[in-house]
Design a protein around this motif. Sequence first.
Motif, PDB file in Angstrom:
ATOM      1  N   THR A  31     -31.016 -14.253  30.834  1.00 38.18           N
ATOM      2  CA  THR A  31     -30.373 -12.848  30.843  1.00 38.18           C
ATOM      3  C   THR A  31     -31.371 -11.812  30.598  1.00 38.18           C
ATOM      4  O   THR A  31     -32.126 -11.196  30.175  1.00 38.18           O
ATOM      5  CB  THR A  31     -29.696 -12.523  31.048  1.00 38.18           C
ATOM      6  OG1 THR A  31     -28.576 -13.099  32.362  1.00 38.18           O
ATOM      7  CG2 THR A  31     -29.573 -11.249  32.181  1.00 38.18           C
TER       8      THR A  31
ATOM      9  N   ARG B 126     -27.479  -4.031  34.358  1.00 32.33           N
ATOM     10  CA  ARG B 126     -29.086  -2.941  34.718  1.00 32.33           C
ATOM     11  C   ARG B 126     -27.624  -1.884  35.056  1.00 32.33           C
ATOM     12  O   ARG B 126     -27.685  -0.893  34.682  1.00 32.33           O
ATOM     13  CB  ARG B 126     -29.332  -3.231  35.199  1.00 32.33           C
ATOM     14  CG  ARG B 126     -30.518  -4.510  35.320  1.00 32.33           C
ATOM     15  CD  ARG B 126     -31.561  -5.030  36.677  1.00 32.33           C
ATOM     16  NE  ARG B 126     -32.810  -6.146  36.245  1.00 32.33           N
ATOM     17  CZ  ARG B 126     -33.509  -5.533  35.504  1.00 32.33           C
ATOM     18  NH1 ARG B 126     -33.527  -4.691  35.196  1.00 32.33           N
ATOM     19  NH2 ARG B 126     -34.585  -6.341  35.591  1.00 32.33           N
TER      20      ARG B 126
ATOM     21  N   GLN C  82     -34.923 -12.345  29.550  1.00 34.50           N
ATOM     22  CA  GLN C  82     -35.998 -11.222  30.304  1.00 34.50           C
ATOM     23  C   GLN C  82     -35.689 -10.069  30.398  1.00 34.50           C
ATOM     24  O   GLN C  82     -36.697  -9.507  30.627  1.00 34.50           O
ATOM     25  CB  GLN C  82     -34.975 -12.377  31.931  1.00 34.50           C
ATOM     26  CG  GLN C  82     -35.924 -11.141  33.581  1.00 34.50           C
ATOM     27  CD  GLN C  82     -35.081 -11.711  34.588  1.00 34.50           C
ATOM     28  OE1 GLN C  82     -34.582 -12.464  34.314  1.00 34.50           O
ATOM     29  NE2 GLN C  82     -35.374 -10.722  35.851  1.00 34.50           N
ATOM     30  N   LEU C  83     -34.341  -9.376  29.655  1.00 34.14           N
ATOM     31  CA  LEU C  83     -34.326  -8.170  29.987  1.00 34.14           C
ATOM     32  C   LEU C  83     -35.421  -7.446  28.602  1.00 34.14           C
ATOM     33  O   LEU C  83     -35.963  -6.330  28.404  1.00 34.14           O
ATOM     34  CB  LEU C  83     -33.016  -7.520  29.785  1.00 34.14           C
ATOM     35  CG  LEU C  83     -32.233  -7.965  31.094  1.00 34.14           C
ATOM     36  CD1 LEU C  83     -30.828  -7.879  30.903  1.00 34.14           C
ATOM     37  CD2 LEU C  83     -32.799  -7.167  32.424  1.00 34.14           C
TER      38      LEU C  83
ATOM     39  N   THR D  26     -24.050 -10.613  34.542  1.00 30.39           N
ATOM     40  CA  THR D  26     -24.730 -10.833  34.997  1.00 30.39           C
ATOM     41  C   THR D  26     -26.181 -10.001  34.515  1.00 30.39           C
ATOM     42  O   THR D  26     -25.862  -8.854  34.503  1.00 30.39           O
ATOM     43  CB  THR D  26     -24.475 -10.965  36.127  1.00 30.39           C
ATOM     44  OG1 THR D  26     -24.257 -10.190  37.077  1.00 30.39           O
ATOM     45  CG2 THR D  26     -23.828 -12.345  37.180  1.00 30.39           C
ATOM     46  N   GLU D  27     -27.554  -9.831  35.311  1.00 27.98           N
ATOM     47  CA  GLU D  27     -28.078  -8.811  35.316  1.00 27.98           C
ATOM     48  C   GLU D  27     -28.186  -7.781  36.063  1.00 27.98           C
ATOM     49  O   GLU D  27     -28.018  -7.032  35.250  1.00 27.98           O
ATOM     50  CB  GLU D  27     -29.924  -9.668  35.494  1.00 27.98           C
ATOM     51  CG  GLU D  27     -30.377  -8.896  35.783  1.00 27.98           C
ATOM     52  CD  GLU D  27     -32.319  -9.202  36.444  1.00 27.98           C
ATOM     53  OE1 GLU D  27     -32.560  -8.605  36.868  1.00 27.98           O
ATOM     54  OE2 GLU D  27     -32.397 -10.676  36.449  1.00 27.98           O
TER      55      GLU D  27
END
Length: 314
Positions: free
Chosen positions: A118, A190, A121-122, A185-186
């Motif tokens: 995660t 966020r 990706q961020l 979690t993503e």
Amino acid sequence: MVLSQSLLSNEALMHLVEQALANGLWHTLLVGRPYDELADFLRADDYQTMAALADPAVGAGTPRGQAKPAALPAQSGPGPGYEHKKALEAVRNRYAVMLPIVRHTLHRLSADSGFRRTATQLREEGWRDWHLLTATANVSGDHRAQQQGLHPSPGDSPERRARILAVMQAPEPSEDPPVLAEARTERALRAHLSVAAVSTAHSFGLAVRHGFLGRQALLSVLGDRYGYWTDDVEHDDPFDWLAAEDAMTSDRGHARPATPDGRQRAAPLDPWRYHLPTPAPLHPQPGLPQRSVHRHRRHPHRRRLVSATGGSGW
């Protein structure tokens, strides 16, 4: 309507309106009544009389259609209240203040393959290490407050609010129960970064009103005019993943992807809810270790993280 979607304070926005009026805005305004009111001004038989006239209606030969107005260009350049030097100092303070809040959690996250994916990706989307730390610290702080029965609500007194924030900002005890992986979690990261971005906006003197366009709109403004996605300072890797990533890369036989400028990409590592505010300038506290996370070994690929432009950060 304009006021509800503005990030300026009431006073700042009214000052701009007064300036515009003084510069002749009145001469470009046309007052009109709603169509529903004007349509009822005449009676039904008046329309029948006009329809029976032999002469063409006034303006009958004028081409119909509505001109498409050109979109107003977005404002650019440093936003009100932004100073690059102070913004970098705020980033430096975030690293110092956020690390103790998750000083034990970081070790667990460094071994969590799901969190690593995660975070990777961020980071590829532009997240800096301080974004990840901010979101992670907010998750941990919120969990700690909930565990102690501190459930924030909009009607909390200043004293209760201060108590909740003190619990959220306290250095992480070793006996704290770990936060479940599902909480990081993503989507959760966020959401927590978006909420924390409200505090960042306040630190620049901006006003985020209830009913604002949305979290993504706020992050876009902060990124375009307040260096939110570019401002960073040199720091140790808080997740200590560089060596581990090199080992995995070597095993796979693949090199890390390059950044747009050709350099090797560094390893992976925003009513309102309560959130950790933008840290104030840090002052050493007696008895509190000044570095809660061990310093990783000097690594040839250690990043020097500074503003992407080396200047204003846009």
